[in-house]
Design a protein around this motif. Sequence first.
Motif, PDB file in Angstrom:
ATOM      1  N   TYR A 106     -14.406  -9.148   2.802  1.00 14.47           N
ATOM      2  CA  TYR A 106     -13.735  -8.118   2.010  1.00 14.47           C
ATOM      3  C   TYR A 106     -12.431  -7.756   2.717  1.00 14.47           C
ATOM      4  CZ  TYR A 106     -13.160  -3.899  -0.804  1.00 14.47           C
ATOM      5  OH  TYR A 106     -12.691  -2.949  -1.666  1.00 14.47           O
ATOM      6  N   VAL A 107     -11.284  -8.066   2.105  1.00 16.15           N
ATOM      7  CA  VAL A 107      -9.973  -7.903   2.730  1.00 16.15           C
ATOM      8  C   VAL A 107      -9.266  -6.669   2.173  1.00 16.15           C
ATOM      9  CG1 VAL A 107      -7.727  -8.989   3.139  1.00 16.15           C
ATOM     10  CG2 VAL A 107      -9.785 -10.411   2.969  1.00 16.15           C
ATOM     11  N   PHE A 108      -8.792  -5.803   3.075  1.00 17.39           N
ATOM     12  CA  PHE A 108      -7.966  -4.683   2.652  1.00 17.39           C
ATOM     13  C   PHE A 108      -6.988  -4.334   3.768  1.00 17.39           C
ATOM     14  CE2 PHE A 108     -10.706  -2.078   5.220  1.00 17.39           C
ATOM     15  CZ  PHE A 108     -10.003  -0.916   5.475  1.00 17.39           C
ATOM     16  N   GLY A 109      -6.019  -3.508   3.449  1.00 25.40           N
ATOM     17  CA  GLY A 109      -5.035  -3.066   4.426  1.00 25.40           C
ATOM     18  C   GLY A 109      -3.624  -3.256   3.913  1.00 25.40           C
ATOM     19  N   ASP A 110      -2.674  -2.840   4.737  1.00 26.78           N
ATOM     20  CA  ASP A 110      -1.273  -2.915   4.313  1.00 26.78           C
ATOM     21  C   ASP A 110      -0.568  -4.160   4.826  1.00 26.78           C
ATOM     22  OD1 ASP A 110      -1.256  -2.213   6.946  1.00 26.78           O
ATOM     23  OD2 ASP A 110       0.094  -0.501   6.725  1.00 26.78           O
ATOM     24  N   LYS A 111      -1.285  -5.001   5.573  1.00 29.87           N
ATOM     25  CA  LYS A 111      -0.716  -6.251   6.081  1.00 29.87           C
ATOM     26  C   LYS A 111      -1.850  -7.229   6.375  1.00 29.87           C
ATOM     27  CE  LYS A 111      -0.736  -4.962  10.952  1.00 29.87           C
ATOM     28  NZ  LYS A 111       0.013  -4.872  12.177  1.00 29.87           N
ATOM     29  N   GLU A 133      -8.578  -6.123  -2.054  1.00 28.87           N
ATOM     30  CA  GLU A 133      -8.116  -4.955  -2.787  1.00 28.87           C
ATOM     31  C   GLU A 133      -6.727  -5.254  -3.332  1.00 28.87           C
ATOM     32  OE1 GLU A 133      -8.503  -1.344  -0.547  1.00 28.87           O
ATOM     33  OE2 GLU A 133     -10.690  -1.473  -0.655  1.00 28.87           O
ATOM     34  N   SER A 134      -6.393  -4.639  -4.440  1.00 27.10           N
ATOM     35  CA  SER A 134      -5.138  -4.922  -5.153  1.00 27.10           C
ATOM     36  C   SER A 134      -3.904  -4.845  -4.267  1.00 27.10           C
ATOM     37  CB  SER A 134      -4.975  -3.973  -6.332  1.00 27.10           C
ATOM     38  OG  SER A 134      -6.007  -4.183  -7.255  1.00 27.10           O
ATOM     39  N   HIS A 138      -0.915  -9.688  -2.928  1.00 30.32           N
ATOM     40  CA  HIS A 138       0.331 -10.420  -2.728  1.00 30.32           C
ATOM     41  C   HIS A 138       0.407 -10.991  -1.315  1.00 30.32           C
ATOM     42  CE1 HIS A 138       4.496 -11.594  -3.083  1.00 30.32           C
ATOM     43  NE2 HIS A 138       4.759 -10.916  -1.972  1.00 30.32           N
ATOM     44  N   LYS A 139       0.068 -10.191  -0.317  1.00 30.01           N
ATOM     45  CA  LYS A 139       0.125 -10.646   1.073  1.00 30.01           C
ATOM     46  C   LYS A 139      -0.897 -11.748   1.344  1.00 30.01           C
ATOM     47  CE  LYS A 139       1.927  -6.300   2.861  1.00 30.01           C
ATOM     48  NZ  LYS A 139       2.113  -5.566   1.635  1.00 30.01           N
ATOM     49  N   LEU A 140      -2.081 -11.621   0.755  1.00 24.62           N
ATOM     50  CA  LEU A 140      -3.116 -12.633   0.936  1.00 24.62           C
ATOM     51  C   LEU A 140      -2.680 -13.971   0.356  1.00 24.62           C
ATOM     52  CD1 LEU A 140      -5.998 -13.554   1.688  1.00 24.62           C
ATOM     53  CD2 LEU A 140      -6.753 -12.626  -0.510  1.00 24.62           C
ATOM     54  N   LYS A 145      -0.418 -19.494   0.665  1.00 23.41           N
ATOM     55  CA  LYS A 145       0.642 -20.429   0.286  1.00 23.41           C
ATOM     56  C   LYS A 145       1.381 -20.920   1.530  1.00 23.41           C
ATOM     57  CE  LYS A 145       4.876 -20.756  -2.400  1.00 23.41           C
ATOM     58  NZ  LYS A 145       5.856 -20.028  -3.210  1.00 23.41           N
ATOM     59  N   GLU A 146       1.695 -20.002   2.440  1.00 26.58           N
ATOM     60  CA  GLU A 146       2.398 -20.373   3.675  1.00 26.58           C
ATOM     61  C   GLU A 146       1.545 -21.316   4.520  1.00 26.58           C
ATOM     62  OE1 GLU A 146       3.411 -17.835   7.524  1.00 26.58           O
ATOM     63  OE2 GLU A 146       4.531 -17.181   5.759  1.00 26.58           O
ATOM     64  N   GLU A 147       0.260 -21.029   4.606  1.00 18.73           N
ATOM     65  CA  GLU A 147      -0.653 -21.877   5.374  1.00 18.73           C
ATOM     66  C   GLU A 147      -0.718 -23.270   4.762  1.00 18.73           C
ATOM     67  OE1 GLU A 147      -3.012 -22.747   8.537  1.00 18.73           O
ATOM     68  OE2 GLU A 147      -1.916 -20.886   8.206  1.00 18.73           O
ATOM     69  N   TRP A 148      -0.696 -23.326   3.447  1.00 23.30           N
ATOM     70  CA  TRP A 148      -0.739 -24.612   2.760  1.00 23.30           C
ATOM     71  C   TRP A 148       0.541 -25.398   3.006  1.00 23.30           C
ATOM     72  CZ3 TRP A 148       1.740 -25.603  -2.327  1.00 23.30           C
ATOM     73  CH2 TRP A 148       1.497 -26.896  -2.764  1.00 23.30           C
TER      74      TRP A 148
END
Length: 157
Positions: A106-111, A133-134, A138-140, A145-148
């Motif tokens: 479960y991922v959340f946070g501002d970065k 979380e919404s 975008h950051k996730l 995408k960057e990792e790919w």
Amino acid sequence: MDSVDFLGGIKLLITNAKYLKKIVKENSRIYVCSPLSAHTKGGIQLNMLSARDKCNYLNGMFKDTNVKVWASHSYLPMFLDDNVLSERELAIKFGMELLSISDILYVFGDKISSGMKNEIMYAISNNIPIVYESNVKHKLFEFLKEEWLYGENKCCI
């Protein structure tokens, strides 16, 4: 709900938090992934309390079930110093052990911190569904995408 294809034919569920109740099963274990590092001890304390609050919120959501919610960084900073390399490495190892027996990340946070990136990549490599979380979507997806495109894992298609 979103599904992302990865190299090697892995299909991974990556979905918004509003669908969490639909994918959680009895006895599920949810690992909370959020930033800990900060420029000050007060910032680390706030991030630790934020992770603890999220665990409490999710535990409340599933209070009448056997679902377990945990985040090693919601308590370990009280005992281990994130600025001491050996203690940070021990805390990270403990967190990854918890993640290895989890059913959902479960991922959340501002970065997306470096520690979170490692947890996300572990989840992908081990086909653990990722719920976000919404505010972090975008950051996730930017990280994936960057990792790919540039990362050594070249994970996503």
